[in-house]
Scaffold this motif. Sequence first.
Motif, short mmCIF file in Angstrom:
data_model
loop_
_atom_site.label_atom_id
_atom_site.label_comp_id
_atom_site.label_asym_id
_atom_site.label_seq_id
_atom_site.Cartn_x
_atom_site.Cartn_y
_atom_site.Cartn_z
N PRO A 222 112.46 22.78 51.72
CA PRO A 222 113.92 22.79 51.82
C PRO A 222 114.53 22.67 50.43
O PRO A 222 114.02 21.95 49.57
CB PRO A 222 114.22 21.53 52.65
CG PRO A 222 112.94 21.18 53.33
CD PRO A 222 111.85 21.64 52.40
N HIS A 223 115.58 23.40 50.20
CA HIS A 223 116.27 23.39 48.90
C HIS A 223 117.76 23.34 49.20
O HIS A 223 118.45 24.36 49.23
CB HIS A 223 115.89 24.63 48.10
CG HIS A 223 116.34 24.61 46.67
ND1 HIS A 223 115.68 23.89 45.69
CD2 HIS A 223 117.39 25.20 46.05
CE1 HIS A 223 116.29 24.06 44.53
NE2 HIS A 223 117.33 24.85 44.73
N GLY A 224 118.26 22.12 49.45
CA GLY A 224 119.63 21.99 49.94
C GLY A 224 119.70 22.58 51.34
O GLY A 224 118.93 22.21 52.23
N ASP A 225 120.60 23.53 51.55
CA ASP A 225 120.75 24.17 52.85
C ASP A 225 119.93 25.46 52.96
O ASP A 225 120.06 26.19 53.95
CB ASP A 225 122.23 24.48 53.11
CG ASP A 225 123.07 23.22 53.26
OD1 ASP A 225 122.50 22.19 53.70
OD2 ASP A 225 124.25 23.25 52.92
N ILE A 226 119.12 25.75 51.95
CA ILE A 226 118.31 26.97 51.97
C ILE A 226 116.84 26.59 51.84
O ILE A 226 116.48 25.41 51.88
CB ILE A 226 118.75 27.95 50.86
CG1 ILE A 226 118.58 27.32 49.48
CG2 ILE A 226 120.18 28.40 51.07
CD1 ILE A 226 118.93 28.27 48.33
N VAL A 227 115.99 27.60 51.65
CA VAL A 227 114.55 27.38 51.54
C VAL A 227 114.04 27.97 50.23
O VAL A 227 114.42 29.09 49.85
CB VAL A 227 113.80 28.02 52.72
CG1 VAL A 227 112.29 27.98 52.49
CG2 VAL A 227 114.14 27.30 54.01
N ARG A 228 113.19 27.22 49.55
CA ARG A 228 112.51 27.72 48.36
C ARG A 228 111.09 28.08 48.75
O ARG A 228 110.30 27.22 49.12
CB ARG A 228 112.50 26.65 47.26
CG ARG A 228 111.89 27.11 45.93
CD ARG A 228 111.98 25.96 44.93
NE ARG A 228 111.66 26.39 43.57
CZ ARG A 228 110.45 26.35 43.03
NH1 ARG A 228 109.43 25.91 43.74
NH2 ARG A 228 110.26 26.75 41.78
N LEU A 229 110.78 29.36 48.69
CA LEU A 229 109.45 29.85 49.05
C LEU A 229 108.70 30.25 47.78
O LEU A 229 109.15 31.11 47.03
CB LEU A 229 109.55 31.06 49.99
CG LEU A 229 108.24 31.81 50.29
CD1 LEU A 229 107.22 30.90 50.97
CD2 LEU A 229 108.51 33.04 51.13
N THR A 230 107.56 29.61 47.56
CA THR A 230 106.70 29.93 46.42
C THR A 230 105.39 30.51 46.94
O THR A 230 104.70 29.87 47.73
CB THR A 230 106.41 28.69 45.56
OG1 THR A 230 107.64 28.11 45.13
CG2 THR A 230 105.57 29.07 44.34
N VAL A 231 105.07 31.72 46.51
CA VAL A 231 103.81 32.36 46.89
C VAL A 231 102.92 32.43 45.65
O VAL A 231 103.32 32.99 44.63
CB VAL A 231 104.05 33.77 47.45
CG1 VAL A 231 102.71 34.45 47.74
CG2 VAL A 231 104.88 33.70 48.73
N THR A 232 101.74 31.84 45.74
CA THR A 232 100.78 31.85 44.63
C THR A 232 99.53 32.59 45.08
O THR A 232 98.86 32.19 46.02
CB THR A 232 100.41 30.41 44.22
OG1 THR A 232 101.60 29.69 43.88
CG2 THR A 232 99.46 30.43 43.03
N HIS A 233 99.24 33.70 44.40
CA HIS A 233 98.04 34.49 44.71
C HIS A 233 97.08 34.33 43.53
O HIS A 233 97.33 34.84 42.44
CB HIS A 233 98.43 35.96 44.90
CG HIS A 233 97.38 36.75 45.65
ND1 HIS A 233 97.68 37.88 46.38
CD2 HIS A 233 96.04 36.57 45.79
CE1 HIS A 233 96.57 38.35 46.92
NE2 HIS A 233 95.57 37.56 46.58
N GLU A 234 96.00 33.60 43.75
CA GLU A 234 95.08 33.26 42.66
C GLU A 234 93.68 33.81 42.92
O GLU A 234 93.39 34.34 43.98
CB GLU A 234 95.04 31.75 42.46
CG GLU A 234 94.66 30.97 43.69
CD GLU A 234 94.85 29.47 43.51
OE1 GLU A 234 94.51 28.95 42.43
OE2 GLU A 234 95.33 28.83 44.47
N ASP A 235 92.83 33.67 41.90
CA ASP A 235 91.46 34.17 41.95
C ASP A 235 91.40 35.68 42.17
O ASP A 235 90.51 36.20 42.85
CB ASP A 235 90.64 33.46 43.05
CG ASP A 235 90.41 32.00 42.73
OD1 ASP A 235 90.45 31.65 41.53
OD2 ASP A 235 90.19 31.21 43.66
#
Length: 276
Positions: A222-235
């Motif tokens: 949650p980021h206030g009233d919105i959403v913070r989406l972090t996508v990490t593609h590793e290896d």
Amino acid sequence: MRSDEEAETENQPGAAGDAETDQVFKALADGTRRRLLDRLHEHSGQTLGELCEHIDMTRQSVTQHLAVLEAANLVSTVRRGRQKLHYLNPVPLHEIQERWIDKFERPRLRALSALKRRAEEDMTDKPTFVYVTYIASTPEKVWDALTDADVTATYWGHSNVSEDWRPGSRWEHRRTDGSGVADVVGSVVESERPTRLVTTWASPEDEKQEDRHSRVTYDIRPHGDIVRLTVTHEDLADETAAREVSGGWPAVLANLKSLLETGSPLPQEPWLVPGN
């Protein structure tokens, strides 16, 4: 005068102490119970409902896991009105540490642990791609949009399919042309609806070759009233693979954002636009 054998026996833990230690090791042997302890370590004094928010499991199952932790004295509870608050009790863990890891061993173990971390960091020279986007939605809707087969087919061009999206379960990235062909396969490593999902990725022919798997982490906050989406593609295999995903992920996530915010994906598939 006591014999050496008698003195040694006297210094060993009694049967009652060993039974208590057995309960602690039994409680720690389960991954769900370890995650519950991690949650209580982050924030002690949580209700059953608060703990269930981070565990993809029924309340009854979580209650059973908590009962095992209470029996091992790793969790204590306090009634406050109608609420039952759960607290982490570190004493049994401290007793285990005192029994097997004395103060003379700690510096050596810390040095070995640091050496292991440095060696692993030096060996992990594969590329990583990270992308962050903000979506006017809720964590639950974002989670469902990433894991629902029908919804992913709407904006991704493939369906993400898994029996239950729980740790250890298999998942597939299937074509939507009716062929049932999966272009990506993998397994679920971590699953904490609606905040965190970790999966392995591989081509079907490389499924049994773990050294050729990459790893994708979805961090939904949650980021206030919105959403913070972090996508990490590793290896990732190499820089070529890194360039490919650096064009693919932004397009997919832009489509996802449009779907959740407007009800429709973008008017044309962004990964098919010339020049991308």
